[in-house]
Design a protein around this motif. Structure first.
Motif, PDB file in Angstrom:
ATOM      1  N   MET A 102       0.825  -1.185   0.000  1.00  0.00           N
ATOM      2  CA  MET A 102       0.000   0.000   0.000  1.00  0.00           C
ATOM      3  C   MET A 102       0.869   1.248   0.000  1.00  0.00           C
ATOM      4  N   VAL A 103       0.471   2.254  -0.766  1.00  0.00           N
ATOM      5  CA  VAL A 103       1.163   3.531  -0.835  1.00  0.00           C
ATOM      6  C   VAL A 103       0.390   4.506   0.049  1.00  0.00           C
ATOM      7  N   THR A 104       1.024   4.968   1.138  1.00  0.00           N
ATOM      8  CA  THR A 104       0.305   5.816   2.075  1.00  0.00           C
ATOM      9  C   THR A 104       0.646   7.296   1.954  1.00  0.00           C
ATOM     10  N   GLY A 105       1.838   7.637   1.473  1.00  0.00           N
ATOM     11  CA  GLY A 105       2.238   9.043   1.448  1.00  0.00           C
ATOM     12  C   GLY A 105       2.319   9.642   0.072  1.00  0.00           C
ATOM     13  N   GLY A 106       2.065   8.862  -0.949  1.00  0.00           N
ATOM     14  CA  GLY A 106       2.096   9.366  -2.304  1.00  0.00           C
ATOM     15  C   GLY A 106       3.453   9.265  -2.968  1.00  0.00           C
ATOM     16  N   PHE A 107       3.429   9.503  -4.271  1.00  0.00           N
ATOM     17  CA  PHE A 107       4.639   9.493  -5.089  1.00  0.00           C
ATOM     18  C   PHE A 107       4.482  10.556  -6.160  1.00  0.00           C
ATOM     19  N   GLY A 108       5.528  10.784  -6.899  1.00  0.00           N
ATOM     20  CA  GLY A 108       5.469  11.743  -7.990  1.00  0.00           C
ATOM     21  C   GLY A 108       6.555  11.469  -9.000  1.00  0.00           C
ATOM     22  N   ILE A 109       6.472  12.195 -10.105  1.00  0.00           N
ATOM     23  CA  ILE A 109       7.505  12.124 -11.147  1.00  0.00           C
ATOM     24  C   ILE A 109       7.882  13.539 -11.542  1.00  0.00           C
ATOM     25  N   CYS A 110       9.024  13.666 -12.172  1.00  0.00           N
ATOM     26  CA  CYS A 110       9.450  14.921 -12.757  1.00  0.00           C
ATOM     27  C   CYS A 110      10.284  14.579 -13.979  1.00  0.00           C
ATOM     28  N   PHE A 111       9.880  15.088 -15.154  1.00  0.00           N
ATOM     29  CA  PHE A 111      10.672  14.881 -16.355  1.00  0.00           C
ATOM     30  C   PHE A 111      11.820  15.886 -16.293  1.00  0.00           C
ATOM     31  N   ILE A 112      13.034  15.380 -16.206  1.00  0.00           N
ATOM     32  CA  ILE A 112      14.210  16.212 -15.950  1.00  0.00           C
ATOM     33  C   ILE A 112      14.345  17.298 -17.018  1.00  0.00           C
ATOM     34  N   GLY A 113      14.347  18.557 -16.546  1.00  0.00           N
ATOM     35  CA  GLY A 113      14.493  19.716 -17.416  1.00  0.00           C
ATOM     36  C   GLY A 113      13.273  20.050 -18.249  1.00  0.00           C
ATOM     37  N   LYS A 114      12.176  19.305 -18.083  1.00  0.00           N
ATOM     38  CA  LYS A 114      11.007  19.513 -18.941  1.00  0.00           C
ATOM     39  C   LYS A 114       9.698  19.725 -18.185  1.00  0.00           C
ATOM     40  N   SER A 115       9.666  19.428 -16.876  1.00  0.00           N
ATOM     41  CA  SER A 115       8.407  19.595 -16.145  1.00  0.00           C
ATOM     42  C   SER A 115       8.669  19.945 -14.691  1.00  0.00           C
ATOM     43  N   PHE A 116       7.638  20.440 -14.070  1.00  0.00           N
ATOM     44  CA  PHE A 116       7.624  20.585 -12.627  1.00  0.00           C
ATOM     45  C   PHE A 116       7.227  19.233 -12.053  1.00  0.00           C
ATOM     46  N   PRO A 117       7.362  19.016 -10.756  1.00  0.00           N
ATOM     47  CA  PRO A 117       6.910  17.738 -10.176  1.00  0.00           C
ATOM     48  C   PRO A 117       5.428  17.483 -10.479  1.00  0.00           C
ATOM     49  N   ILE A 118       5.134  16.240 -10.781  1.00  0.00           N
ATOM     50  CA  ILE A 118       3.774  15.800 -11.098  1.00  0.00           C
ATOM     51  C   ILE A 118       3.382  14.785 -10.033  1.00  0.00           C
ATOM     52  N   ALA A 119       2.386  15.108  -9.226  1.00  0.00           N
ATOM     53  CA  ALA A 119       1.979  14.251  -8.105  1.00  0.00           C
ATOM     54  C   ALA A 119       1.137  13.072  -8.583  1.00  0.00           C
ATOM     55  N   ASP A 120       1.056  12.058  -7.738  1.00  0.00           N
ATOM     56  CA  ASP A 120       0.321  10.835  -8.075  1.00  0.00           C
ATOM     57  C   ASP A 120      -1.144  11.078  -8.399  1.00  0.00           C
ATOM     58  N   HIS A 121      -1.755  12.141  -7.880  1.00  0.00           N
ATOM     59  CA  HIS A 121      -3.165  12.394  -8.176  1.00  0.00           C
ATOM     60  C   HIS A 121      -3.372  12.814  -9.638  1.00  0.00           C
ATOM     61  N   SER A 122      -2.271  13.113 -10.385  1.00  0.00           N
ATOM     62  CA  SER A 122      -2.377  13.404 -11.820  1.00  0.00           C
ATOM     63  C   SER A 122      -2.389  12.132 -12.659  1.00  0.00           C
ATOM     64  N   PHE A 123      -2.154  10.998 -12.026  1.00  0.00           N
ATOM     65  CA  PHE A 123      -2.185   9.701 -12.697  1.00  0.00           C
ATOM     66  C   PHE A 123      -3.606   9.147 -12.651  1.00  0.00           C
ATOM     67  N   VAL A 124      -3.934   8.294 -13.589  1.00  0.00           N
ATOM     68  CA  VAL A 124      -5.186   7.549 -13.535  1.00  0.00           C
ATOM     69  C   VAL A 124      -4.894   6.268 -12.766  1.00  0.00           C
ATOM     70  N   ARG A 125      -5.653   6.042 -11.700  1.00  0.00           N
ATOM     71  CA  ARG A 125      -5.461   4.821 -10.913  1.00  0.00           C
ATOM     72  C   ARG A 125      -6.279   3.708 -11.563  1.00  0.00           C
ATOM     73  N   VAL A 126      -5.570   2.719 -12.105  1.00  0.00           N
ATOM     74  CA  VAL A 126      -6.202   1.620 -12.832  1.00  0.00           C
ATOM     75  C   VAL A 126      -6.792   0.595 -11.864  1.00  0.00           C
ATOM     76  N   ASP A 127      -6.038   0.330 -10.805  1.00  0.00           N
ATOM     77  CA  ASP A 127      -6.474  -0.570  -9.737  1.00  0.00           C
ATOM     78  C   ASP A 127      -5.654  -0.216  -8.503  1.00  0.00           C
ATOM     79  N   PRO A 128      -5.804  -0.932  -7.384  1.00  0.00           N
ATOM     80  CA  PRO A 128      -5.088  -0.524  -6.162  1.00  0.00           C
ATOM     81  C   PRO A 128      -3.558  -0.510  -6.265  1.00  0.00           C
ATOM     82  N   SER A 129      -2.987  -1.145  -7.298  1.00  0.00           N
ATOM     83  CA  SER A 129      -1.527  -1.184  -7.372  1.00  0.00           C
ATOM     84  C   SER A 129      -0.953  -0.689  -8.701  1.00  0.00           C
ATOM     85  N   HIS A 130      -1.772  -0.053  -9.551  1.00  0.00           N
ATOM     86  CA  HIS A 130      -1.284   0.418 -10.851  1.00  0.00           C
ATOM     87  C   HIS A 130      -1.828   1.812 -11.178  1.00  0.00           C
TER      88      HIS A 130
END
Length: 154
Positions: free
Chosen positions: A1-29
């Motif tokens: 289980m992921v309790t605190g969240g995650f994010g991504i950042c495309f190096i030199g191309k984006s600001f941080p993108i939080a997990d809530h910007s992702f589509v949650r397909v199921d509890p683990s994807h």
């Protein structure tokens, strides 16, 4: 289980993108549409995956990062865990046999919650392919050294 969240950042191309910007397909994807960052996905060379807080994951789990183009099979790129909370990974977009019409929903980045033992096996495979590449480069360098071309300035 992921309790605190995650994010991504495309190096030199984006600001941080939080997990809530992702589509949650199921509890683990989770899936992210890369075209929301740029229509030219090849500009995105590296991505950082990170955990938003310490202790975000169960110690036996990790988050794996994958890419998919045009609905093709997901390709593994790297991982994060509590002991390695952030990582910069090369995206290494695969070449396409056919010209690809890039639009919303064509280029995806996926995050998967997996047992850390399985991720470590994937990392071993990735490391082995890097070592094979290094051996090939070493062989080419040795060839040129034997031919007397390496390191000569004109």
């Amino acid at each position: 289980m992921v309790t605190g969240g995650f994010g991504i950042c495309f190096i030199g191309k984006s600001f941080p993108i939080a997990d809530h910007s992702f589509v949650r397909v199921d509890p683990s994807h989770w899936v992210f549409d890369v075209s929301s960052v740029t229509p030219n996905y090849r500009e995105l060379q590296e991505v950082s995956l990170f955990l938003a807080q310490s202790g975000t994951l169960d110690p036996s789990l990790a988050l794996g990062l994958y890419i998919s183009i045009g609905g093709a099979e997901w390709q593994y790129r790297g991982y994060v865990s509590n002991s390695q909370p952030s990582e910069v990974m090369p995206l290494q977009w695969p070449e396409q046999d056919q010209p690809l019409t890039v639009g919303p929903g064509t280029i995806h980045l996926g995050v998967s919650l997996e047992p850390q033992a399985e991720i470590v096996q994937k990392e071993g495979t990735k490391l082995a392919s890097r070592q094979d590449f290094a051996k090939q480069v070493h062989g080419v360098v040795q060839f040129w050294k034997l031919r007397g071309y390496a390191g000569t300035a004109k």
